[in-house]
Design a protein around this motif. Sequence first.
Motif, mmCIF file in Angstrom:
data_model
loop_
_atom_site.group_PDB
_atom_site.id
_atom_site.type_symbol
_atom_site.label_atom_id
_atom_site.label_comp_id
_atom_site.label_asym_id
_atom_site.label_seq_id
_atom_site.Cartn_x
_atom_site.Cartn_y
_atom_site.Cartn_z
ATOM 1 N N CYS A 176 -125.706 2.066 13.458
ATOM 2 C CA CYS A 176 -126.963 2.454 12.812
ATOM 3 C C CYS A 176 -127.036 1.793 11.439
ATOM 4 N N GLY A 177 -128.036 0.919 11.267
ATOM 5 C CA GLY A 177 -128.195 0.219 10.008
ATOM 6 C C GLY A 177 -127.944 -1.264 10.093
ATOM 7 N N ASP A 178 -127.590 -1.761 11.302
ATOM 8 C CA ASP A 178 -127.321 -3.193 11.432
ATOM 9 C C ASP A 178 -128.575 -4.009 11.734
ATOM 10 N N GLY A 179 -129.721 -3.370 11.788
ATOM 11 C CA GLY A 179 -130.963 -4.092 12.037
ATOM 12 C C GLY A 179 -131.280 -4.308 13.494
ATOM 13 N N GLN A 180 -130.402 -3.871 14.393
ATOM 14 C CA GLN A 180 -130.623 -3.993 15.828
ATOM 15 C C GLN A 180 -130.677 -2.600 16.431
ATOM 16 N N THR A 181 -131.653 -2.362 17.282
ATOM 17 C CA THR A 181 -131.774 -1.046 17.911
ATOM 18 C C THR A 181 -130.829 -0.972 19.105
ATOM 19 N N GLN A 182 -129.810 -0.123 18.994
ATOM 20 C CA GLN A 182 -128.820 0.038 20.068
ATOM 21 C C GLN A 182 -129.238 1.245 20.906
ATOM 22 N N ASP A 190 -133.853 1.101 14.141
ATOM 23 C CA ASP A 190 -132.771 0.761 13.218
ATOM 24 C C ASP A 190 -133.386 0.345 11.896
ATOM 25 N N HIS A 191 -132.995 1.046 10.834
ATOM 26 C CA HIS A 191 -133.618 0.872 9.527
ATOM 27 C C HIS A 191 -133.048 -0.285 8.718
ATOM 28 N N ASN A 192 -132.038 -1.025 9.290
ATOM 29 C CA ASN A 192 -131.464 -2.201 8.619
ATOM 30 C C ASN A 192 -130.853 -1.847 7.267
ATOM 31 N N GLY A 193 -130.294 -0.655 7.193
ATOM 32 C CA GLY A 193 -129.597 -0.258 5.971
ATOM 33 C C GLY A 193 -130.443 0.504 4.982
ATOM 34 N N SER A 194 -131.730 0.657 5.269
ATOM 35 C CA SER A 194 -132.611 1.372 4.335
ATOM 36 C C SER A 194 -133.391 2.441 5.078
ATOM 37 N N PRO A 195 -132.838 3.635 5.232
ATOM 38 C CA PRO A 195 -133.555 4.719 5.931
ATOM 39 C C PRO A 195 -134.891 5.014 5.240
ATOM 40 N N GLN A 196 -135.924 5.373 6.033
ATOM 41 C CA GLN A 196 -137.241 5.639 5.489
ATOM 42 C C GLN A 196 -137.554 7.124 5.548
ATOM 43 N N THR A 197 -138.346 7.566 4.585
ATOM 44 C CA THR A 197 -138.790 8.965 4.559
ATOM 45 C C THR A 197 -140.296 9.082 4.360
ATOM 46 N N THR A 198 -140.918 8.039 3.811
ATOM 47 C CA THR A 198 -142.319 8.133 3.398
ATOM 48 C C THR A 198 -143.185 7.127 4.142
ATOM 49 N N CYS A 199 -144.386 7.565 4.533
ATOM 50 C CA CYS A 199 -145.364 6.671 5.155
ATOM 51 C C CYS A 199 -145.879 5.668 4.110
ATOM 52 N N ALA A 200 -146.520 4.642 4.598
ATOM 53 C CA ALA A 200 -147.129 3.671 3.695
ATOM 54 C C ALA A 200 -148.287 4.323 2.937
ATOM 55 N N CYS A 213 -131.070 6.725 12.521
ATOM 56 C CA CYS A 213 -131.762 5.792 13.417
ATOM 57 C C CYS A 213 -132.580 6.531 14.475
ATOM 58 N N LYS A 214 -133.211 7.623 14.043
ATOM 59 C CA LYS A 214 -134.114 8.379 14.898
ATOM 60 C C LYS A 214 -135.519 8.314 14.300
ATOM 61 N N LEU A 215 -136.524 8.266 15.182
ATOM 62 C CA LEU A 215 -137.903 8.294 14.728
ATOM 63 C C LEU A 215 -138.313 9.722 14.419
ATOM 64 N N VAL A 216 -138.712 9.984 13.185
ATOM 65 C CA VAL A 216 -139.132 11.319 12.763
ATOM 66 C C VAL A 216 -140.449 11.189 12.002
ATOM 67 N N ALA A 217 -141.141 12.315 11.807
ATOM 68 C CA ALA A 217 -142.399 12.317 11.056
ATOM 69 C C ALA A 217 -142.123 12.041 9.589
ATOM 70 N N GLY A 218 -142.794 11.050 9.021
ATOM 71 C CA GLY A 218 -142.629 10.731 7.610
ATOM 72 C C GLY A 218 -143.544 11.561 6.731
#
Length: 667
Positions: A176-182, A190-200, A213-218
């Motif tokens: 989780c974090g390597d940029g590839q979705t396993q 996969d967030h590529n090392g930067s987990p997200q919490t906020t929508c655009a 590396c789970k899709l959750v509501a931002g």
Amino acid sequence: MKKLSFVLVLLSFSWACGDSGSSKKSGVTPTPTGCDPACESGFSCVNDVCVEQTTGGCADNEEFNERLGVCLVPSCDNGVKDSAEDDADCGGPCAACAVLPTCDDGVQNGAELGVDCGGTCAACEVPETCGDGTVDADEACDHGGTVQLACAYGEESCQVCSAQCQLVAGTVVGFCGDGQTQQNGGEDCDHNGSPQTTCAYGQESCQVCNASCKLVAGQSGGRCGDNVKQAQEACDTGTPQTACAYGQMSCQVCNASCQLVAGTTTFCGDGVRQANEQCDGANLNNATCASLNLGTGTLSCSSTCTYNTNNCNVAPTANVVELSTGYAHTCARMQNGTVWCWGRNDDGRLGNNSYVDSAVPVQVQGITTAVQISASGYHTCARLSSGDVSCWGSNINGQFGDGSNFDSPVPVLMLITGAANMDAGTSFSCATLSGGSLYCSGKNNNGQLGDGTLAGSSTPVASTAFPATQISLGVEHGCTRLSNATVQCWGRNTNGELGNYNAFGSQATAVQVLNSNGTSLGSIDFVGAGANFTCARQGTSILCWGDNLYGQLGIGSANSGSSTPQLVGSSYTFLSVGERHACAVTSAGGVMCWGSGANGRLGNGLFTDQLSPGSVSLTNVVEVQAGGLHTCARKADGTVWCWGSNSDGQLGDGTTIQRTTPVQVLF
């Protein structure tokens, strides 16, 4: 050919496990640990069971595996290299089993001396005991017959057991974090090392990739108009602004893009009449001396944007300049500052120092400088040019504001000076000062004084409504237009008459009147309070809210009412709200009324309720006043006409006969 990122490869030892597709199986001895201990001589381990070896004679769907000495059904996932495969079985589809031979793929290739050891081809011989599951003296580990090449998911580095039973660096297969979705690692993303919490920015909702590396509501990324200033915004007021406050010569406002821009200026002297101005420069709002019932002459605008009537010549027949209707009496203010009243007088509300009813106008004693009048349920008040307020009639609840509870048939001064506006309710009175402060006295059982308490007072107490510019008091609630053209109300709220967005219950402090979307009702020119409902004029449009049992909201139906403003109609220049009905003057000078039709108070010749505005047979009307059970109107020629209940002579026609159409008051 494509090389897989990781595989589990079955070693080509005589004791390695193979396919369950053998057609000749004997001496089958399954054990809890596969083929451990190893099969006895003459047997090979296939799919964790010992299968008797043969020299050929395989079925049509089988092939002879020389290494194992058994017949097998060829497949790409049986763990054994079959003839159809370019290299060792990879345990997956055939297309994925073609791997270029290397010295470090964990498989014995043709150029190698022995089983691949992960090193040079010349050094691939392995200890005889390597692969038996026991770590011997010359081994760092023992793979038990299955060589590992890859780390487990989630490991960024690891050591694995090579074909020589030595520990070597394994291949990293993903984390989780390597940029590839396993997906086989349970990742949605996969967030590529930067987990997200906020929508655009601008998105109210979205899905983001979290630290697992789970899709959750931002969380909402914020937007222009949410009343929170974001990094991309210069400002955010929730509501786009365009105009400076009245009187400002320049300002910056927050526009619809949440950027600061120059606002539009409005002030007295700019030549544009604002809602709080009678006129501005040459703009008189189409008013004339005649339309103000001041005869002939030239009307002009003063430096304070109010009408200058000094050059108007009042005609003898046009001396009534203001009307006010109570529950069972009516009063008129004359151009010379005197006040005349008629109708019921058992408590002295006519102000002529008697308690006798009168079916024709009688003069109020001692009033010669009146500039505003208000007739309520049981008492009457007048604002004088000096800024004083005088009241007469019933004072049982201290509504005079003079510190007493005694009725009076002649005017008594309220304990307040500098009044700029005033109104009389059923059992209470209020007055505003020039700065917008509001003071009230009288009954307060439902908070109708607006001072935050339920205690009545015979002296004026400060209300919470501020800054008030025009007030209207009903039976047990009051409302005021503020200086910013919004409306506040207070008091009884049984039917939503306070207009506070679906809120009910009495309010002892002033609350804002809100639209159905929760925003403040704005751009109001006049507000009027009735018994259980309220109406306001917004330009030429009229809106009402509260009780609608008699159709007094004017929306075409009678129902339980509305706690938010409902549109009645447009093209109106004057509004008046009675106890259970309302009336308005049209831009053409006609009169329209709606609500309760009892006693003929709607003036249409009927006694039935009117659910939407209906016309009255009058023309050239400049003012209409809806009372308790009757209505009166003033025409441009100064004459006054009334209709409805006349039990106490409140129509002023010299009789006590009820009328369903207008009759003229006999001055």
